[in-house]
Design a protein around this motif. Structure first.
Motif, short mmCIF file in Angstrom:
data_model
loop_
_atom_site.label_atom_id
_atom_site.label_comp_id
_atom_site.label_asym_id
_atom_site.label_seq_id
_atom_site.Cartn_x
_atom_site.Cartn_y
_atom_site.Cartn_z
N UNK B 33 46.66 11.08 66.01
CA UNK B 33 46.25 12.41 65.57
C UNK B 33 45.98 13.27 66.80
N UNK B 34 46.31 14.53 66.66
CA UNK B 34 46.13 15.48 67.76
C UNK B 34 45.32 16.67 67.27
N UNK B 35 44.53 17.21 68.17
CA UNK B 35 43.64 18.32 67.82
C UNK B 35 43.65 19.36 68.94
N UNK B 89 37.58 28.37 76.37
CA UNK B 89 38.29 27.19 76.86
C UNK B 89 38.93 26.53 75.65
N UNK B 90 40.17 26.11 75.81
CA UNK B 90 40.86 25.39 74.74
C UNK B 90 41.19 23.98 75.22
N UNK B 91 40.79 23.02 74.41
CA UNK B 91 41.01 21.62 74.76
C UNK B 91 41.95 20.97 73.76
N UNK B 92 42.93 20.28 74.29
CA UNK B 92 43.82 19.45 73.50
C UNK B 92 43.21 18.05 73.47
N UNK B 93 43.27 17.38 72.32
CA UNK B 93 42.65 16.05 72.22
C UNK B 93 43.51 15.13 71.38
N UNK B 94 43.40 13.85 71.67
CA UNK B 94 44.21 12.80 71.03
C UNK B 94 43.27 11.70 70.54
N UNK B 95 43.62 11.12 69.39
CA UNK B 95 42.97 9.89 68.98
C UNK B 95 43.96 9.03 68.23
N UNK B 98 41.60 5.26 64.59
CA UNK B 98 40.74 4.26 63.99
C UNK B 98 39.42 4.91 63.66
N UNK B 99 38.70 4.37 62.68
CA UNK B 99 37.55 5.10 62.15
C UNK B 99 36.55 5.62 63.16
N UNK B 100 36.31 4.89 64.23
CA UNK B 100 35.29 5.32 65.18
C UNK B 100 35.88 5.54 66.56
N UNK B 101 37.16 5.83 66.62
CA UNK B 101 37.78 6.08 67.92
C UNK B 101 37.31 7.40 68.51
N UNK B 102 37.07 7.39 69.81
CA UNK B 102 36.72 8.62 70.48
C UNK B 102 37.95 9.47 70.71
N UNK B 103 37.72 10.73 71.02
CA UNK B 103 38.79 11.64 71.39
C UNK B 103 39.04 11.56 72.88
#
Lengths: 113, 115
Positions: B33-35, B89-95, B98-103
């Motif tokens: 997932x990407x945010x 500021x704009x941050x791109x994030x990935x995970x 998994x239920x408790x995975x950090x970004x």
């Protein structure tokens, strides 16, 4: 109503002291996190908890100890504070389901003198 | 380890124009997932948009849309009709999701809106 609330918002203290940051969420989420944002704005995961159980501990010095008394609360205690601990610390929460967005608190700016 | 790269430390755009912020990532996973998150000067972290890797359709939220290129591992954010309130500021994030995975975050892009 604030969804994820952190206290305090600002914390100024001397090197060597011990301090705590509290976090509470009223979203009914099972999972909570701590992130550190450094002076260059880089955000890094420190810990995650699911229903009071530690899931992620990302090579954080053991001076940092998270505690989750229940699934709505995740506190961060820091012992023997060092200059390098100066940062903004964010708490976040999410449902324990794949790919759900994390909701962040407003951050706590920790300044070590 | 997964990495997220935002190659533009700062971008500037005239009010009402369109701007695109770049993000690339490195992963060996097929499902993730990407945010995009926005952080205005108030320091809040605000979710802008979310993309599921298994969906080919690009996510859209009002003036915000993404161009998701899975094979190229690219996830750019397009802001149309830029407004002064978009300055942040704009941050791109990935995970992996998994239920408790950090970004995993990129280093961020500072967006300036010129009136």
């Amino acid at each position: 109503d604030t969804a994820v609330s952190q206290t305090p918002k600002y914390l100024v203290t001397q090197m060597g002291n011990d301090k705590s940051i509290k976090c509470e969420q009223n979203l009914g989420h099972d999972t909570m996190y701590w992130y550190k944002q450094d002076s260059k704005k880089f955000l890094k995961i420190m810990f995650s908890y699911n229903n009071k159980e530690l899931i992620i501990n990302e090579t954080v010095p053991n001076r940092f100890s998270p505690k989750s008394p229940d699934k709505a609360h995740l506190n961060l205690h820091i012992n023997s504070l060092e200059l390098g601990d100066s940062a903004v610390y964010f708490c976040a929460s999410s449902p324990y389901r794949e790919g759900q967005p994390q909701h962040f608190g407003d951050g706590t700016r920790l300044s070590i003198l | 380890a997964q990495t997220v790269t935002q190659s533009q430390p700062e971008m500037s755009v005239q009010e009402a124009e369109t701007v695109t912020l770049s993000c690339t990532y490195d992963t060996s996973e097929s499902d993730y997932y990407l945010f995009w998150y926005k952080q205005p000067p108030s320091r809040q972290m605000i979710l802008v948009i979310r993309q599921e890797a298994y969906k080919q359709q690009n996510a859209t939220e009002n003036r915000f849309s993404v161009n998701f290129q899975k094979a190229a591992k690219s996830f750019s954010l397009k802001i149309s009709d830029s407004q002064l309130g978009d300055a942040a500021m704009y941050f791109c994030a990935y995970t992996m999701g998994g239920g408790a995975d950090g970004l995993t975050f990129g280093k961020g892009t500072h967006l300036i809106i010129q009136p």
